[in-house]
Structure formats: structure tokens, C-alpha cells
Write a protein that holds these residues in place. Structure first.
Motif, mmCIF file in Angstrom:
data_model
loop_
_atom_site.group_PDB
_atom_site.id
_atom_site.type_symbol
_atom_site.label_atom_id
_atom_site.label_comp_id
_atom_site.label_asym_id
_atom_site.label_seq_id
_atom_site.Cartn_x
_atom_site.Cartn_y
_atom_site.Cartn_z
ATOM 1 N N ALA A 1 0.814 -1.221 0.000
ATOM 2 C CA ALA A 1 0.000 0.000 0.000
ATOM 3 C C ALA A 1 0.845 1.267 0.000
ATOM 4 C CB ALA A 1 -0.930 0.005 1.210
ATOM 5 N N TYR A 2 1.806 1.362 0.894
ATOM 6 C CA TYR A 2 2.603 2.585 1.005
ATOM 7 C C TYR A 2 3.791 2.594 0.050
ATOM 8 C CZ TYR A 2 0.261 3.694 5.479
ATOM 9 O OH TYR A 2 -0.630 3.991 6.465
ATOM 10 N N GLY A 3 4.468 1.452 -0.060
ATOM 11 C CA GLY A 3 5.649 1.396 -0.910
ATOM 12 C C GLY A 3 5.338 1.125 -2.361
ATOM 13 N N GLU A 4 4.098 0.680 -2.635
ATOM 14 C CA GLU A 4 3.675 0.321 -3.978
ATOM 15 C C GLU A 4 4.611 -0.709 -4.604
ATOM 16 O OE1 GLU A 4 3.038 3.904 -6.244
ATOM 17 O OE2 GLU A 4 1.575 4.671 -4.802
ATOM 18 N N LEU A 5 5.083 -1.649 -3.774
ATOM 19 C CA LEU A 5 5.942 -2.716 -4.254
ATOM 20 C C LEU A 5 5.092 -3.844 -4.825
ATOM 21 C CD1 LEU A 5 8.014 -1.160 -2.478
ATOM 22 C CD2 LEU A 5 8.959 -3.363 -1.848
ATOM 23 N N THR A 6 5.652 -4.545 -5.803
ATOM 24 C CA THR A 6 5.006 -5.735 -6.349
ATOM 25 C C THR A 6 5.221 -6.883 -5.380
ATOM 26 O OG1 THR A 6 6.982 -6.504 -7.504
ATOM 27 C CG2 THR A 6 5.533 -4.959 -8.713
ATOM 28 N N TYR A 7 4.514 -7.986 -5.586
ATOM 29 C CA TYR A 7 4.702 -9.160 -4.731
ATOM 30 C C TYR A 7 6.161 -9.622 -4.767
ATOM 31 C CZ TYR A 7 -0.373 -9.974 -4.199
ATOM 32 O OH TYR A 7 -1.702 -9.894 -3.880
ATOM 33 N N ASP A 8 6.749 -9.627 -5.976
ATOM 34 C CA ASP A 8 8.160 -10.027 -6.104
ATOM 35 C C ASP A 8 9.069 -9.100 -5.310
ATOM 36 O OD1 ASP A 8 7.840 -12.284 -7.757
ATOM 37 O OD2 ASP A 8 7.808 -11.048 -9.568
ATOM 38 N N GLU A 9 8.801 -7.802 -5.373
ATOM 39 C CA GLU A 9 9.620 -6.836 -4.638
ATOM 40 C C GLU A 9 9.427 -6.979 -3.129
ATOM 41 O OE1 GLU A 9 10.033 -3.049 -7.676
ATOM 42 O OE2 GLU A 9 8.135 -3.316 -6.621
ATOM 43 N N VAL A 10 8.204 -7.247 -2.697
ATOM 44 C CA VAL A 10 7.952 -7.464 -1.269
ATOM 45 C C VAL A 10 8.701 -8.710 -0.809
ATOM 46 C CG1 VAL A 10 6.202 -8.005 0.475
ATOM 47 C CG2 VAL A 10 5.728 -6.277 -1.263
ATOM 48 N N ALA A 11 8.648 -9.765 -1.607
ATOM 49 C CA ALA A 11 9.364 -11.002 -1.265
ATOM 50 C C ALA A 11 10.864 -10.729 -1.124
ATOM 51 C CB ALA A 11 9.109 -12.070 -2.322
ATOM 52 N N ALA A 12 11.411 -9.950 -2.055
ATOM 53 C CA ALA A 12 12.839 -9.612 -1.989
ATOM 54 C C ALA A 12 13.129 -8.732 -0.781
ATOM 55 C CB ALA A 12 13.277 -8.904 -3.277
ATOM 56 N N ALA A 13 12.248 -7.772 -0.500
ATOM 57 C CA ALA A 13 12.461 -6.853 0.621
ATOM 58 C C ALA A 13 12.459 -7.580 1.952
ATOM 59 C CB ALA A 13 11.383 -5.764 0.627
ATOM 60 N N LEU A 14 11.564 -8.549 2.099
ATOM 61 C CA LEU A 14 11.434 -9.252 3.381
ATOM 62 C C LEU A 14 12.238 -10.540 3.436
ATOM 63 C CD1 LEU A 14 7.593 -8.778 4.004
ATOM 64 C CD2 LEU A 14 9.499 -7.432 4.920
ATOM 65 N N GLY A 15 12.798 -10.950 2.307
ATOM 66 C CA GLY A 15 13.572 -12.189 2.285
ATOM 67 C C GLY A 15 12.698 -13.419 2.481
ATOM 68 N N VAL A 16 11.495 -13.377 1.906
ATOM 69 C CA VAL A 16 10.572 -14.506 1.994
ATOM 70 C C VAL A 16 10.167 -14.920 0.591
ATOM 71 C CG1 VAL A 16 9.684 -13.805 4.264
ATOM 72 C CG2 VAL A 16 8.500 -13.040 2.198
ATOM 73 N N ALA A 17 9.513 -16.071 0.490
ATOM 74 C CA ALA A 17 9.070 -16.567 -0.808
ATOM 75 C C ALA A 17 7.864 -15.781 -1.310
ATOM 76 C CB ALA A 17 8.699 -18.045 -0.694
ATOM 77 N N TYR A 18 7.692 -15.762 -2.612
ATOM 78 C CA TYR A 18 6.552 -15.105 -3.253
ATOM 79 C C TYR A 18 5.247 -15.639 -2.666
ATOM 80 C CZ TYR A 18 3.395 -13.653 -7.036
ATOM 81 O OH TYR A 18 2.370 -13.101 -7.753
ATOM 82 N N GLY A 19 5.166 -16.944 -2.484
ATOM 83 C CA GLY A 19 3.966 -17.566 -1.929
ATOM 84 C C GLY A 19 3.658 -17.090 -0.519
ATOM 85 N N THR A 20 4.700 -16.810 0.257
ATOM 86 C CA THR A 20 4.509 -16.294 1.611
ATOM 87 C C THR A 20 3.882 -14.910 1.553
ATOM 88 O OG1 THR A 20 6.393 -17.568 2.409
ATOM 89 C CG2 THR A 20 5.694 -15.702 3.765
#
Length: 177
Positions: free
Chosen positions: A138-157
Motif C-alpha cells: 500500500a505505502y511502498g507500492e511494491l510488487t509481490y516479487d519486490e515485497v518477497a525480496a524486501a522481506l527475504g521470503v518466498a513469493y507464496g509467503t
């Protein structure tokens, strides 16, 4: 431009371009998550951590932007108790007053107070992981892939956390998300 920023991360002489390109965006994200008073300090700390860890940056795991959001989110995690307290306080108090006419202020404050209060309470009720995913999207407007990379978790997570969070927010707010 992203490739050149990816390359600039490792070069101490060019790291300022990374700062210039992303500082305001990271500051706004931190300000939305915590408080504007701490946003500048935490955004600056994000870039200090990034500079110190620039040799560990791996462009193959995602670009500079998700990497910086990941660092900022981890720093925010250190302040998460304050974040939850802030959402609970917003839920109780509503938005700050503005300078419109009295009648309009009353209407706006009641409407905004209900919305901000309910949303803040709903966000406070999410787990840390769910809240991080929702606010990065919502705030960062990151894609799911970018969120996964940012948090160090899998796309599915990311997808499952967002799905659970949407269900909880939908139930708490009584609206379709």
C-alpha cells in the motif's frame, strides 16, 4: 537506470546516487508506518545500514528499491511496539484537526475519525508479517516479487500473508478489499 543504481550500490563514490534516487520514498514509507518525527532519522539509518552492507547487495535477488525497503522494514520492526501503539492511539483519537470552517471540520472529523479509527485498529490487529506485507504494497507500492525480496521470503509467503491480511481487514472494516 535501475542497472546503474544496482552498480552504484557497491561503489562508495557513487552511493549518493542511490540515496538521491530513493531517500524521499523511503522517508515517506517510514513516516506512514511510524511517525513523521522519526521518519527522517530512520530513513537516514536505512541508508547508513545499506552503505555499510553495500558489499552484500545482490541484484539477482531484487533491485535496490526492494533491498532498501527490506532494510527499512527491519528497522521499523525494531519500533513495532510503537507502531502498534500509534495505530491504537489513532483508533481512539482520529485524525488531527484542520483549518476548514467549523461545520465542515465537524463533518470531516467525524467521517475521517470513524475511517481512520477503524483502519488503525484493524492494522494493529494484524500480525507483524501481515502488516509489513500490506504496508509495503500500500505505502511502498511494491510488487509481490519486490515485497518477497524486501522481506527475504518466498513469493507464496507474500501472497498468503496478503490474503490473510485482506480477510482480517475485510472482516474488521466490513468492506470488500
Amino acid at each position: 537506470m535501475t542497472a546503474s543504481l544496482d552498480e552504484a550500490v557497491a561503489d562508495p563514490e557513487r552511493f549518493a546516487t542511490v540515496f538521491d534516487a530513493h531517500y524521499e520514498e523511503i522517508r515517506r514509507y517510514v513516516g506512514r508506518r511510524l511517525d513523521l518525527d522519526i521518519a527522517e532519522d530512520l530513513a537516514a539509518e536505512t541508508f547508513l545500514v545499506a552503505f555499510r552492507r553495500r558489499h552484500s547487495f545482490d541484484a539477482a535477488k531484487g533491485g535496490v528499491r526492494p533491498w532498501l525497503y527490506g532494510i527499512a522494514t527491519k528497522l521499523i520492526g525494531r519500533h513495532r511496539r510503537a507502531e502498534v501503539r500509534r495505530y491504537r492511539a489513532l483508533a481512539r483519537s482520529g485524525p488531527p484537526p484542520d483549518d476548514d470552517g467549523h461545520d465542515q471540520r465537524v463533518v470531516d472529523r467525524i467521517s475521517a475519525g470513524v475511517t481512520v479509527g477503524r483502519l488503525s485498529a484493524a492494522l494493529a490487529g494484524l500480525s507483524r508479517g501481515e502488516r509489513d506485507v500490506v504496508l509495503l504494497v500500500a505505502y511502498g507500492e511494491l510488487t509481490y516479487d519486490e515485497v518477497a525480496a524486501a522481506l527475504g521470503v518466498a513469493y507464496g509467503t507474500v501472497a498468503s500473508r496478503l490474503s490473510r491480511a485482506r480477510t482480517k481487514l475485510r472482516d474488521a472494516l466490513g468492506v470488500e478489499l
